[in-house]
Design a protein around this motif. Structure first.
Motif, PDB file in Angstrom:
ATOM      1  N   VAL A  98       0.821  -1.212   0.000  1.00  0.00           N
ATOM      2  CA  VAL A  98       0.000   0.000   0.000  1.00  0.00           C
ATOM      3  C   VAL A  98       0.857   1.265   0.000  1.00  0.00           C
ATOM      4  N   VAL A  99       2.127   1.150   0.391  1.00  0.00           N
ATOM      5  CA  VAL A  99       3.055   2.280   0.319  1.00  0.00           C
ATOM      6  C   VAL A  99       3.831   2.248  -0.990  1.00  0.00           C
ATOM      7  N   VAL A 100       4.347   1.093  -1.344  1.00  0.00           N
ATOM      8  CA  VAL A 100       5.201   0.975  -2.532  1.00  0.00           C
ATOM      9  C   VAL A 100       4.417   1.257  -3.815  1.00  0.00           C
ATOM     10  N   GLY A 101       3.208   0.682  -3.940  1.00  0.00           N
ATOM     11  CA  GLY A 101       2.416   0.853  -5.157  1.00  0.00           C
ATOM     12  C   GLY A 101       2.177   2.314  -5.517  1.00  0.00           C
ATOM     13  N   PRO A 102       1.608   3.119  -4.622  1.00  0.00           N
ATOM     14  CA  PRO A 102       1.382   4.539  -4.941  1.00  0.00           C
ATOM     15  C   PRO A 102       2.666   5.314  -5.214  1.00  0.00           C
ATOM     16  N   ILE A 103       3.759   4.975  -4.516  1.00  0.00           N
ATOM     17  CA  ILE A 103       5.022   5.683  -4.756  1.00  0.00           C
ATOM     18  C   ILE A 103       5.507   5.416  -6.172  1.00  0.00           C
ATOM     19  N   VAL A 104       5.434   4.165  -6.611  1.00  0.00           N
ATOM     20  CA  VAL A 104       5.843   3.836  -7.981  1.00  0.00           C
ATOM     21  C   VAL A 104       4.931   4.546  -8.984  1.00  0.00           C
ATOM     22  N   MET A 105       3.648   4.644  -8.680  1.00  0.00           N
ATOM     23  CA  MET A 105       2.720   5.377  -9.544  1.00  0.00           C
ATOM     24  C   MET A 105       3.112   6.852  -9.633  1.00  0.00           C
ATOM     25  N   VAL A 106       3.511   7.429  -8.510  1.00  0.00           N
ATOM     26  CA  VAL A 106       3.935   8.836  -8.487  1.00  0.00           C
ATOM     27  C   VAL A 106       5.162   9.039  -9.372  1.00  0.00           C
ATOM     28  N   ILE A 107       6.102   8.094  -9.311  1.00  0.00           N
ATOM     29  CA  ILE A 107       7.323   8.212 -10.113  1.00  0.00           C
ATOM     30  C   ILE A 107       6.973   8.356 -11.598  1.00  0.00           C
ATOM     31  N   GLY A 108       6.014   7.569 -12.056  1.00  0.00           N
ATOM     32  CA  GLY A 108       5.620   7.651 -13.459  1.00  0.00           C
ATOM     33  C   GLY A 108       4.761   8.855 -13.776  1.00  0.00           C
ATOM     34  N   LEU A 109       3.723   9.088 -12.975  1.00  0.00           N
ATOM     35  CA  LEU A 109       2.752  10.144 -13.283  1.00  0.00           C
ATOM     36  C   LEU A 109       3.321  11.550 -13.092  1.00  0.00           C
ATOM     37  N   SER A 110       4.269  11.715 -12.191  1.00  0.00           N
ATOM     38  CA  SER A 110       4.847  13.046 -11.975  1.00  0.00           C
ATOM     39  C   SER A 110       5.675  13.501 -13.174  1.00  0.00           C
TER      40      SER A 110
ATOM     41  N   LYS B  47      -3.641  -7.530  -3.729  1.00  0.00           N
ATOM     42  CA  LYS B  47      -5.050  -7.442  -3.311  1.00  0.00           C
ATOM     43  C   LYS B  47      -5.248  -6.424  -2.180  1.00  0.00           C
ATOM     44  N   VAL B  48      -4.679  -5.226  -2.369  1.00  0.00           N
ATOM     45  CA  VAL B  48      -4.842  -4.160  -1.379  1.00  0.00           C
ATOM     46  C   VAL B  48      -6.302  -3.722  -1.361  1.00  0.00           C
ATOM     47  N   ASN B  49      -6.913  -3.754  -0.191  1.00  0.00           N
ATOM     48  CA  ASN B  49      -8.337  -3.472  -0.040  1.00  0.00           C
ATOM     49  C   ASN B  49      -8.562  -1.981   0.237  1.00  0.00           C
ATOM     50  N   PHE B  50      -9.155  -1.275  -0.743  1.00  0.00           N
ATOM     51  CA  PHE B  50      -9.396   0.154  -0.562  1.00  0.00           C
ATOM     52  C   PHE B  50     -10.744   0.454   0.083  1.00  0.00           C
ATOM     53  N   ASP B  51     -11.485  -0.588   0.453  1.00  0.00           N
ATOM     54  CA  ASP B  51     -12.632  -0.381   1.327  1.00  0.00           C
ATOM     55  C   ASP B  51     -12.159  -0.136   2.753  1.00  0.00           C
ATOM     56  N   GLN B  52     -10.915  -0.506   3.012  1.00  0.00           N
ATOM     57  CA  GLN B  52     -10.307  -0.287   4.329  1.00  0.00           C
ATOM     58  C   GLN B  52      -9.748   1.136   4.373  1.00  0.00           C
TER      59      GLN B  52
ATOM     60  N   ARG C 252      -7.730   2.774   6.216  1.00  0.00           N
ATOM     61  CA  ARG C 252      -6.291   2.936   6.416  1.00  0.00           C
ATOM     62  C   ARG C 252      -5.554   2.948   5.072  1.00  0.00           C
ATOM     63  N   ASN C 253      -5.868   1.990   4.223  1.00  0.00           N
ATOM     64  CA  ASN C 253      -5.220   1.903   2.922  1.00  0.00           C
ATOM     65  C   ASN C 253      -5.560   3.102   2.045  1.00  0.00           C
ATOM     66  N   LEU C 254      -6.814   3.527   2.105  1.00  0.00           N
ATOM     67  CA  LEU C 254      -7.258   4.669   1.308  1.00  0.00           C
ATOM     68  C   LEU C 254      -6.536   5.945   1.733  1.00  0.00           C
TER      69      LEU C 254
ATOM     70  N   ASN D 169       1.983   4.490   7.541  1.00  0.00           N
ATOM     71  CA  ASN D 169       1.896   3.036   7.643  1.00  0.00           C
ATOM     72  C   ASN D 169       2.208   2.543   9.047  1.00  0.00           C
ATOM     73  N   PHE D 170       3.117   3.231   9.721  1.00  0.00           N
ATOM     74  CA  PHE D 170       3.502   2.816  11.073  1.00  0.00           C
ATOM     75  C   PHE D 170       2.511   3.288  12.136  1.00  0.00           C
ATOM     76  N   VAL D 171       1.913   4.482  11.954  1.00  0.00           N
ATOM     77  CA  VAL D 171       1.116   5.057  13.043  1.00  0.00           C
ATOM     78  C   VAL D 171      -0.383   4.775  12.938  1.00  0.00           C
ATOM     79  N   LEU D 172      -0.895   4.551  11.720  1.00  0.00           N
ATOM     80  CA  LEU D 172      -2.338   4.332  11.594  1.00  0.00           C
ATOM     81  C   LEU D 172      -2.726   2.931  12.059  1.00  0.00           C
ATOM     82  N   PRO D 173      -3.832   2.818  12.783  1.00  0.00           N
ATOM     83  CA  PRO D 173      -4.287   1.481  13.214  1.00  0.00           C
ATOM     84  C   PRO D 173      -4.776   0.670  12.027  1.00  0.00           C
ATOM     85  N   GLU D 174      -4.890  -0.610  12.220  1.00  0.00           N
ATOM     86  CA  GLU D 174      -5.320  -1.505  11.136  1.00  0.00           C
ATOM     87  C   GLU D 174      -6.732  -1.163  10.661  1.00  0.00           C
ATOM     88  N   HIS D 175      -7.588  -0.775  11.598  1.00  0.00           N
ATOM     89  CA  HIS D 175      -8.968  -0.426  11.240  1.00  0.00           C
ATOM     90  C   HIS D 175      -9.348   0.908  11.885  1.00  0.00           C
TER      91      HIS D 175
END
Length: 435
Positions: A128-140, A370-375, A377-379, A416-422
């Protein structure tokens, strides 16, 4: 008795005959060539230096990993946005410090891994951290691609829209897509190189290529090395260090992904032998060397895996030969001048696809895991990374600048470290469902 993969045409320790060795090594280099020289072209560095540093980096990587891993080190795309900004400001000396800092981060992590293992990396950098960062590298980089593909520079301060540029960019883009979709066997591994050649020929027909520098260039010419205390007097560029160093953690995840694929391909476990600490140290040392001679950061290449899978030639001698020829080609002046003469719409057309592929790979990380964006925290994590990174919401203080990509990386890891799982209302909903 040492393991030998009989399914390979040449296994890791197999030495080919001399003539075959030369042919296979040059073939392997050609597969790496397009991407390796594209990075310095986009940033404004000397392509011959990128070839030189990729060759030396590959040989050092082979040495540090004890000749056990067939990997090629090429220019990293992950730092393009930051390097472009630094080039407009302090110039290459700042990029050099950032590049060296990236290498040092790798070495520090390699030492930690040697002592405590690598499980903590997965905890700090989940999908959930790596995916968006890689997306930023391309889209920026999307804006840069669009500018290259449409705008003709008249002076240092003025550019105008040119329909010829857009036509060349679209033809180049179409050619790369066609090569990717319809070519087979080894030549299917060269779509970027073939796309650049096609776009270049079209640009010649449109009359926007100046071949005078190529004609005037010497056959033998020293690359334009940028060596501290010789080419320039170094000083500390904290902005460059703070912007580039955090991105090393992202490229590490790509590096480990490549090692996983190589494990399956060669039927070995490189995490155990020679060990992740050695693979990280090899990658980091290659970047430090690049920063000391004038090149961009280097990293292991996905194209390398494609060549290994297609040819079934896994020989470390072939990889070493590719590194040797990269160094040799760096001293061919006409080749360097030819690369520098590639017009911007050709680069723009290639970039439309290339930067999009980088972003799509980030999306694939999220889908594959399978990162769940209904959660919630991930969103929250992904949304914050995407907007800060693509918007380049840089942090500036006391004359230092922390780029949007680096800031997005650090904030993503922190969340990622500070937010609770739910979230609290999610836990409440779960309790109500149980009742």
């Amino acid at each position: 008795m040492a393991f030998h993969n009989d399914e390979a045409v040449l296994d890791i320790g197999d030495k080919p005959k001399f003539g075959q060795w030369v042919g296979l090594s040059i073939q392997h280099l050609f597969a790496m060539f397009g991407s390796t020289v594209l990075v310095p072209i986009l940033v404004g560095l000397d392509p011959s230096i990128a070839l030189f540093s990729s060759g030396v980096g590959t040989l050092m990587y082979i040495l540090i990993t004890r000749g056990k891993i067939p990997a090629y080190m090429g220019s990293s795309f992950s730092f393009i946005t930051i390097m472009q900004a630094l080039m407009k400001g302090a110039g290459y000396p700042a990029i050099a410090q950032g590049t060296i800092a990236v290498g040092v981060v790798y070495l520090i992590v390699a030492l930690i891994v040697a002592r405590s293992g690598s499980a903590w990396i997965d905890r700090a950098l989940p999908p959930v951290v790596v995916g968006p960062i890689v997306m930023v590298i391309g889209l920026s980089l999307a804006g840069t691609a669009a500018t290259d593909a449409t705008m003709r520079t008249i002076s240092a301060t003025k550019s105008v829209y040119d329909l010829r540029y857009f036509a060349i960019a679209m033809i180049t883009l179409a050619s790369v897509i066609i090569y990717n979709m319809y070519l087979k066997k080894f030549i299917s591994l060269l779509p970027i190189l073939l796309g650049i050649i096609t776009g270049y020929l079209v640009a010649l027909l449109f009359g926007i290529v100046d071949l005078t520098p190529v004609q005037q260039a010497a056959w033998f010419d020293l690359p334009k090395f940028e060596i501290p205390f010789i080419s320039y007097q170094p000083q500390v560029y904290w902005g460059a260090i703070l912007s580039m160093a955090p991105i090393a953690f992202v490229t590490m995840t790509e590096h480990m992904g490549h090692i996983m694929v190589l494990n399956k391909l060669t039927k070995r476990d490189f995490f155990k032998d020679p060990g992740l600490n050695h693979t990280l140290a090899g990658d980091g040392t290659a970047s430090i060397i690049a920063g000391l001679v004038g090149g961009p950061p280097v990293t292991s290449y996905g194209e390398n895996i494609g060549v290994l899978a297609m040819t079934k030639v896994h020989s470390i001698y072939v990889l070493g030969g590719a590194g040797f020829f990269a160094i040799l080609f760096a001293f061919i002046g006409k080749l360097s001048a030819l690369i520098r003469s590639i017009p911007s719409p050709v680069i723009g057309g290639i970039s439309f696809l290339l930067f999009g592929v980088i972003a799509s790979n980030g999306l694939r990380v999220l889908i594959d895991n399978k990162v769940n964006f209904d959660q919630k925290r991930n969103l929250m994590i992904a949304s914050t990374i995407l907007v800060i990174g693509i918007g380049n919401a840089s942090l500036q203080f006391s004359g230092y600048q922390f780029s949007g990509l680096a800031l997005a990386t650090v904030i993503g890891i922190f969340l990622n470290f500070v937010l609770p799982e739910h979230a609290a209302n999610e836990e409440e909903a779960e309790k109500n469902d149980l009742i």
